[in-house]
Scaffold this active site. Structure first.
Site, PDB file in Angstrom:
ATOM      1  N   GLU A 123      20.650  36.264  43.793  1.00 20.21           N
ATOM      2  CA  GLU A 123      21.081  35.461  44.940  1.00 20.21           C
ATOM      3  C   GLU A 123      22.363  34.747  44.560  1.00 20.21           C
ATOM      4  O   GLU A 123      22.497  34.287  43.433  1.00 20.21           O
ATOM      5  CB  GLU A 123      20.026  34.401  45.292  1.00 20.21           C
ATOM      6  CG  GLU A 123      18.845  34.939  46.053  1.00 20.21           C
ATOM      7  CD  GLU A 123      17.533  34.519  45.432  1.00 20.21           C
ATOM      8  OE1 GLU A 123      17.552  33.706  44.487  1.00 20.21           O
ATOM      9  OE2 GLU A 123      16.489  35.023  45.875  1.00 20.21           O
ATOM     10  N   TYR A 135      30.153  41.085  41.237  1.00 23.53           N
ATOM     11  CA  TYR A 135      28.930  41.878  41.439  1.00 23.53           C
ATOM     12  C   TYR A 135      29.252  43.183  42.188  1.00 23.53           C
ATOM     13  O   TYR A 135      28.733  44.239  41.849  1.00 23.53           O
ATOM     14  CB  TYR A 135      27.880  41.074  42.204  1.00 23.53           C
ATOM     15  CG  TYR A 135      27.409  39.816  41.495  1.00 23.53           C
ATOM     16  CD1 TYR A 135      27.154  39.809  40.135  1.00 23.53           C
ATOM     17  CD2 TYR A 135      27.210  38.624  42.207  1.00 23.53           C
ATOM     18  CE1 TYR A 135      26.720  38.651  39.492  1.00 23.53           C
ATOM     19  CE2 TYR A 135      26.777  37.472  41.565  1.00 23.53           C
ATOM     20  CZ  TYR A 135      26.544  37.481  40.216  1.00 23.53           C
ATOM     21  OH  TYR A 135      26.117  36.344  39.579  1.00 23.53           O
TER      22      TYR A 135
HETATM   23  C1  LIG Z   1      31.741  34.344  38.424  1.00 27.60           C
HETATM   24  C2  LIG Z   1      32.236  34.147  37.000  1.00 27.60           C
HETATM   25  C3  LIG Z   1      31.069  34.280  36.035  1.00 27.60           C
HETATM   26  C4  LIG Z   1      33.305  35.226  36.675  1.00 27.60           C
HETATM   27  O1  LIG Z   1      33.661  35.110  35.321  1.00 27.60           O
HETATM   28  P1  LIG Z   1      35.082  35.611  34.769  1.00 27.60           P
HETATM   29  O2  LIG Z   1      34.976  35.751  33.298  1.00 27.60           O
HETATM   30  O3  LIG Z   1      36.160  34.743  35.279  1.00 27.60           O
HETATM   31  O4  LIG Z   1      35.169  37.040  35.479  1.00 27.60           O
HETATM   32  P2  LIG Z   1      36.028  38.301  34.978  1.00 27.60           P
HETATM   33  O5  LIG Z   1      37.321  37.864  34.406  1.00 27.60           O
HETATM   34  O6  LIG Z   1      35.158  39.166  34.143  1.00 27.60           O
HETATM   35  O7  LIG Z   1      36.302  39.024  36.378  1.00 27.60           O
HETATM   36  C5  LIG Z   1      35.464  40.067  36.849  1.00 27.60           C
HETATM   37  C6  LIG Z   1      35.743  40.289  38.320  1.00 27.60           C
HETATM   38  O8  LIG Z   1      35.235  39.191  39.070  1.00 27.60           O
HETATM   39  C7  LIG Z   1      36.102  38.940  40.210  1.00 27.60           C
HETATM   40  N1  LIG Z   1      36.645  37.593  40.089  1.00 27.60           N
HETATM   41  C8  LIG Z   1      36.526  36.758  39.031  1.00 27.60           C
HETATM   42  N2  LIG Z   1      37.108  35.574  39.334  1.00 27.60           N
HETATM   43  C9  LIG Z   1      37.569  35.681  40.583  1.00 27.60           C
HETATM   44  C10 LIG Z   1      38.241  34.801  41.457  1.00 27.60           C
HETATM   45  N3  LIG Z   1      38.562  33.542  41.071  1.00 27.60           N
HETATM   46  N4  LIG Z   1      38.557  35.222  42.700  1.00 27.60           N
HETATM   47  C11 LIG Z   1      38.260  36.468  43.107  1.00 27.60           C
HETATM   48  N5  LIG Z   1      37.621  37.379  42.323  1.00 27.60           N
HETATM   49  C12 LIG Z   1      37.295  36.982  41.083  1.00 27.60           C
HETATM   50  C13 LIG Z   1      37.183  39.983  40.157  1.00 27.60           C
HETATM   51  O9  LIG Z   1      36.738  41.086  40.931  1.00 27.60           O
HETATM   52  C14 LIG Z   1      37.217  40.339  38.687  1.00 27.60           C
HETATM   53  O10 LIG Z   1      37.704  41.626  38.445  1.00 27.60           O
HETATM   54  P3  LIG Z   1      39.297  41.818  38.259  1.00 27.60           P
HETATM   55  O11 LIG Z   1      39.736  40.833  37.243  1.00 27.60           O
HETATM   56  O12 LIG Z   1      39.407  43.244  37.816  1.00 27.60           O
HETATM   57  O13 LIG Z   1      39.904  41.547  39.608  1.00 27.60           O
HETATM   58  C15 LIG Z   1      32.940  32.758  36.840  1.00 27.60           C
HETATM   59  O14 LIG Z   1      33.867  32.595  37.875  1.00 27.60           O
HETATM   60  C16 LIG Z   1      31.972  31.584  36.835  1.00 27.60           C
HETATM   61  O15 LIG Z   1      31.433  31.204  35.793  1.00 27.60           O
HETATM   62  N6  LIG Z   1      31.751  30.976  38.031  1.00 27.60           N
HETATM   63  C17 LIG Z   1      30.854  29.810  38.126  1.00 27.60           C
HETATM   64  C18 LIG Z   1      29.430  30.182  37.922  1.00 27.60           C
HETATM   65  C19 LIG Z   1      28.948  31.131  39.003  1.00 27.60           C
HETATM   66  O16 LIG Z   1      29.340  31.037  40.160  1.00 27.60           O
HETATM   67  N7  LIG Z   1      28.063  32.044  38.603  1.00 27.60           N
HETATM   68  C20 LIG Z   1      27.446  32.988  39.516  1.00 27.60           C
HETATM   69  C21 LIG Z   1      26.282  32.351  40.169  1.00 27.60           C
HETATM   70  S1  LIG Z   1      25.328  33.552  41.055  1.00 27.60           S
END
Ligand SMILES: CC(C)(COP(=O)(O)OP(=O)(O)OC[C@H]1O[C@@H](n2cnc3c(N)ncnc32)[C@H](O)[C@@H]1OP(=O)(O)O)[C@@H](O)C(=O)NCCC(=O)NCCS
Length: 165
Positions: A123, A135
C-alpha cells in the site's frame, strides 16, 4: 553500496548498531508514523520477515571501511507468507536518486521469489509519486484503492501488486 540482510548471519553487535541507524532514518522519514526500533528488532528474529539495509562502506576518499564504520543509507522490510507484503522501504533523504531504493526493492523481490511467494503487494499513499514510479518501474501494477486509509494527513492508499508465480 551493499545490501545487508539482517535476518540471521549478521554479527549481533553490528546488527544492533545498524538497527539504531535504521530507526534514525525511519523517525526522520515517517515521524509519528515511524515503525520504531522495537519493531525492527522483532523483525530480524521472525522467520517470516526479511529486513535489509543499504550500506556504503566507502569513506569520502573512496577507501573501503569495515562494516562497523559503514554508512546506513536506507532499509526495506518484506513480510512473507503465501503472498509477500512489502511493509516499508525508505532511503535517507541525503542519498536519494542514486538507485538505492531500486536496489533495496530488487533485493526484496529476489527474496520473495526465493521463498516462492505468489506475489508481492503493498500500500502506498496516493500522492507518493516517487515511490509509485519506483514500484511501477519494477513491474508492480495498481490493483485497488483503500479510501482514507492513511491519517495525518488523511489520504487514500493505492494497492499495488507484482505477480511472481
Ligand atoms: C521512494 C524512495 C524509497 C526512492 O528511493 P531512491 O533511492 O531515491 O530511489 P531510486 O534512486 O532508486 O529511484 C528509483 C526510481 O524511483 C522513481 N523516483 C525516485 N524518486 C523520485 C522522485 N522524486 N520523483 C519521481 N520519481 C522518483 C524513479 O522512477 C526512479 O527511477 P529513475 O531514477 O530511473 O527515474 C525514497 O524516495 C523514499 O525513501 N521516500 C520516503 C519513504 C517512502 O515514501 N517509502 C515508500 C512508502 S510505501
Amino acid at each position: 553500496m551493499e545490501i545487508l540482510e539482517l535476518n540471521g548471519g549478521t554479527d549481533p553487535k553490528l546488527c544492533e548498531e545498524i538497527l539504531d541507524r535504521i530507526a534514525d532514518i525511519d523517525r526522520g522519514v515517517f515521524g509519528d508514523s515511524a515503525w520504531g526500533r522495537t519493531a525492527f528488532a522483532e523483525n530480524v528474529v521472525n522467520d517470516y520477515d526479511f529486513l535489509t539495509a543499504a550500506v556504503d562502506k566507502t569513506d569520502g576518499s573512496g577507501e573501503v571501511r569495515d562494516l562497523e564504520g559503514c554508512e546506513v543509507c536506507g532499509y526495506a522490510l518484506l513480510r512473507c507468507f503465501d503472498d509477500a507484503e512489502l511493509i516499508m522501504i525508505a532511503v535517507d533523504p541525503l542519498f536519494r536518486r542514486r538507485g538505492i531504493g531500486e536496489m533495496l526493492l530488487e533485493g526484496l523481490i529476489g527474496e520473495a521469489k526465493k521463498r516462492e511467494a505468489a506475489g508481492i503487494f503493498l500500500e502506498v499513499r496516493e500522492s507518493n509519486e516517487a515511490a509509485r514510479a519506483m514500484y511501477e518501474n519494477a513491474g508492480f501494477a495498481v490493483t485497488g484503492v483503500r479510501r482514507d486509509y492513511y491519517h495525518a494527513p488523511r489520504e487514500n492508499a493505492v494497492i499495488m501488486q507484482l505477480r511472481l508465480h
